[in-house]
Design an enzyme around this catalytic site. Structure first.
Site, PDB file in Angstrom:
ATOM      1  N   THR A  32      14.659   8.018  14.395  1.00  0.00           N
ATOM      2  CA  THR A  32      14.845   6.922  13.395  1.00  0.00           C
ATOM      3  C   THR A  32      15.273   5.623  13.921  1.00  0.00           C
ATOM      4  O   THR A  32      16.047   5.561  14.652  1.00  0.00           O
ATOM      5  CB  THR A  32      15.900   7.660  12.560  1.00  0.00           C
ATOM      6  OG1 THR A  32      15.428   8.907  11.733  1.00  0.00           O
ATOM      7  CG2 THR A  32      16.289   6.673  11.184  1.00  0.00           C
ATOM      8  N   ASP A  48      12.635   3.005   9.066  1.00  0.00           N
ATOM      9  CA  ASP A  48      11.197   3.450   9.407  1.00  0.00           C
ATOM     10  C   ASP A  48      10.854   4.585   8.255  1.00  0.00           C
ATOM     11  O   ASP A  48      11.664   5.041   7.673  1.00  0.00           O
ATOM     12  CB  ASP A  48      10.979   3.700  10.642  1.00  0.00           C
ATOM     13  CG  ASP A  48      11.584   5.052  11.258  1.00  0.00           C
ATOM     14  OD1 ASP A  48      12.844   5.103  11.338  1.00  0.00           O
ATOM     15  OD2 ASP A  48      10.805   5.929  11.642  1.00  0.00           O
ATOM     16  N   ARG A  50       8.979   7.603   9.671  1.00  0.00           N
ATOM     17  CA  ARG A  50       8.592   8.845  10.383  1.00  0.00           C
ATOM     18  C   ARG A  50       9.557   9.931  10.367  1.00  0.00           C
ATOM     19  O   ARG A  50      10.678   9.453  11.014  1.00  0.00           O
ATOM     20  CB  ARG A  50       8.145   8.480  11.897  1.00  0.00           C
ATOM     21  CG  ARG A  50       7.877   9.506  12.835  1.00  0.00           C
ATOM     22  CD  ARG A  50       7.524   9.175  13.997  1.00  0.00           C
ATOM     23  NE  ARG A  50       6.124   8.455  14.258  1.00  0.00           N
ATOM     24  CZ  ARG A  50       5.494   8.094  15.221  1.00  0.00           C
ATOM     25  NH1 ARG A  50       5.877   8.018  16.140  1.00  0.00           N
ATOM     26  NH2 ARG A  50       4.079   7.607  15.013  1.00  0.00           N
ATOM     27  N   LYS A  64      13.721   7.269   4.006  1.00  0.00           N
ATOM     28  CA  LYS A  64      14.974   7.579   4.520  1.00  0.00           C
ATOM     29  C   LYS A  64      16.200   6.628   3.818  1.00  0.00           C
ATOM     30  O   LYS A  64      17.326   6.462   4.441  1.00  0.00           O
ATOM     31  CB  LYS A  64      15.011   7.226   6.034  1.00  0.00           C
ATOM     32  CG  LYS A  64      14.042   8.059   6.887  1.00  0.00           C
ATOM     33  CD  LYS A  64      14.066   7.557   8.280  1.00  0.00           C
ATOM     34  CE  LYS A  64      12.778   8.539   8.956  1.00  0.00           C
ATOM     35  NZ  LYS A  64      12.820   7.800  10.380  1.00  0.00           N
ATOM     36  N   GLY A  78      19.157  11.300  11.635  1.00  0.00           N
ATOM     37  CA  GLY A  78      19.801  12.523  11.943  1.00  0.00           C
ATOM     38  C   GLY A  78      18.951  13.628  11.446  1.00  0.00           C
ATOM     39  O   GLY A  78      17.662  13.445  11.423  1.00  0.00           O
ATOM     40  N   SER A 160      18.004   6.485  16.990  1.00  0.00           N
ATOM     41  CA  SER A 160      16.968   6.477  18.515  1.00  0.00           C
ATOM     42  C   SER A 160      16.556   5.162  18.644  1.00  0.00           C
ATOM     43  O   SER A 160      16.269   4.740  19.937  1.00  0.00           O
ATOM     44  CB  SER A 160      15.954   7.518  18.450  1.00  0.00           C
ATOM     45  OG  SER A 160      15.115   7.662  17.650  1.00  0.00           O
ATOM     46  N   ASP A 197      10.050   2.892  20.384  1.00  0.00           N
ATOM     47  CA  ASP A 197      10.691   4.380  20.388  1.00  0.00           C
ATOM     48  C   ASP A 197       9.718   5.331  19.643  1.00  0.00           C
ATOM     49  O   ASP A 197       9.349   5.176  18.611  1.00  0.00           O
ATOM     50  CB  ASP A 197      12.002   4.301  19.230  1.00  0.00           C
ATOM     51  CG  ASP A 197      12.530   5.632  19.269  1.00  0.00           C
ATOM     52  OD1 ASP A 197      12.887   6.439  20.060  1.00  0.00           O
ATOM     53  OD2 ASP A 197      12.915   6.110  17.997  1.00  0.00           O
ATOM     54  N   SER A 200      10.511   6.906  16.190  1.00  0.00           N
ATOM     55  CA  SER A 200      10.296   6.038  14.919  1.00  0.00           C
ATOM     56  C   SER A 200       8.988   5.702  14.961  1.00  0.00           C
ATOM     57  O   SER A 200       8.219   5.563  15.831  1.00  0.00           O
ATOM     58  CB  SER A 200      11.078   4.865  15.150  1.00  0.00           C
ATOM     59  OG  SER A 200      12.527   5.138  15.540  1.00  0.00           O
TER      60      SER A 200
END
Length: 255
Positions: A32, A48, A50, A64, A78, A160, A197, A200
């Protein structure tokens, strides 16, 4: 009880940790990028869209950004179930406080409820939160880590993809930004996380919280929007040769 300990499901925290190590249980990695930035008249939160399950993309357009109170929102990183339930818990407790006190919720109250709850579970509830809002003290922004530690600042990132996002925030943040400048900065920071990343991805969602009210911008940036495939399956007459147009009885059962 011994069987539970061997599987790593002990009710005793220390025994459970030791059993988990012995059984080589590995945590599932999550991905994330979430960001919060304070501007002149409020706060902008971004995330994001995903959702991942180990190495698979479980959802390309999940949300999110979680509702906490009319003047407070939260971004979660998380485990999806943990962030969802923790934010619902915070929201319900603040709603009861508003009924009892007949006044607007404070951002610090949401942060305190979150950190106490997460600290009690010693990191086993995998919820990393960026909480932002506007209350009687003005705009406020906090990040709450899964073990219960708290940070506050003018700009924060978690998840992340937070390192890529923070590189943009450290470079381009400035004091007393306008709403539009802050939205562009948050969008660029989330995009940096998306493209640097693997956990994400997809789109950028924003929520703007100010004294005047709250504005949710779903799909503020669609950098990874899937293109629509235009397929033409029309064939010229006579292209396919028809061998027979009558099927025998029970044809499919005989195959």
């Amino acid at each position: 009880m011994d069987a539970l300990v061997r599987r790593g499901d002990a009710f005793n925290l220390l025994d459970g940790q030791e059993a988990s190590v012995e059984s080589n249980m590995q945590p599932v990695s999550t991905g994330t990028t979430i960001v919060g930035v304070v501007y002149r008249d409020g706060v902008v939160l971004g995330a994001d869209t995903r959702a991942t399950s180990d190495t698979c993309v479980a959802d390309k357009n999940c949300s999110k950004i979680h509702y906490i109170a009319p003047n407070i929102y939260c971004c979660g990183a998380g485990t999806a179930a943990d962030t969802d339930q923790v934010t619902k818990l915070i929201s319900s407790k603040l709603a009861l406080m508003r009924l009892n006190e007949s006044r607007q919720s404070k951002v610090a109250s949401a942060m305190t409820i979150a950190k106490r709850h997460l600290f009690n579970y010693a990191g086993y509830v995998s919820a990393a939160l960026v909480i932002g809002g506007f209350d009687i003290y003005g705009p406020a922004l906090y990040s709450v880590h899964p073990h219960g530690s708290v940070d506050s600042g003018r700009y924060l990132s978690m998840g992340s993809g937070s390192l890529a996002a923070m590189s943009i925030l450290e470079t381009k943040y400035k004091e007393a930004m306008s709403k539009e400048e802050c939205m562009r900065l948050v969008g660029e920071a989330i995009t940096a996380g998306i493209f640097n990343d693997l956990g994400s991805g997809s789109n950028v969602d924003l929520v703007v919280i100010a004294k005047e009210g709250t504005e949710i911008r779903r799909g503020f940036i669609k950098g990874n929007e899937k293109p629509r495939l235009e397929l033409n399956f029309r064939f010229a007459t006579g292209y396919i040769t028809v061998v027979d147009d009558v099927l025998e009885d029970n044809y499919f059962y005989q195959q």
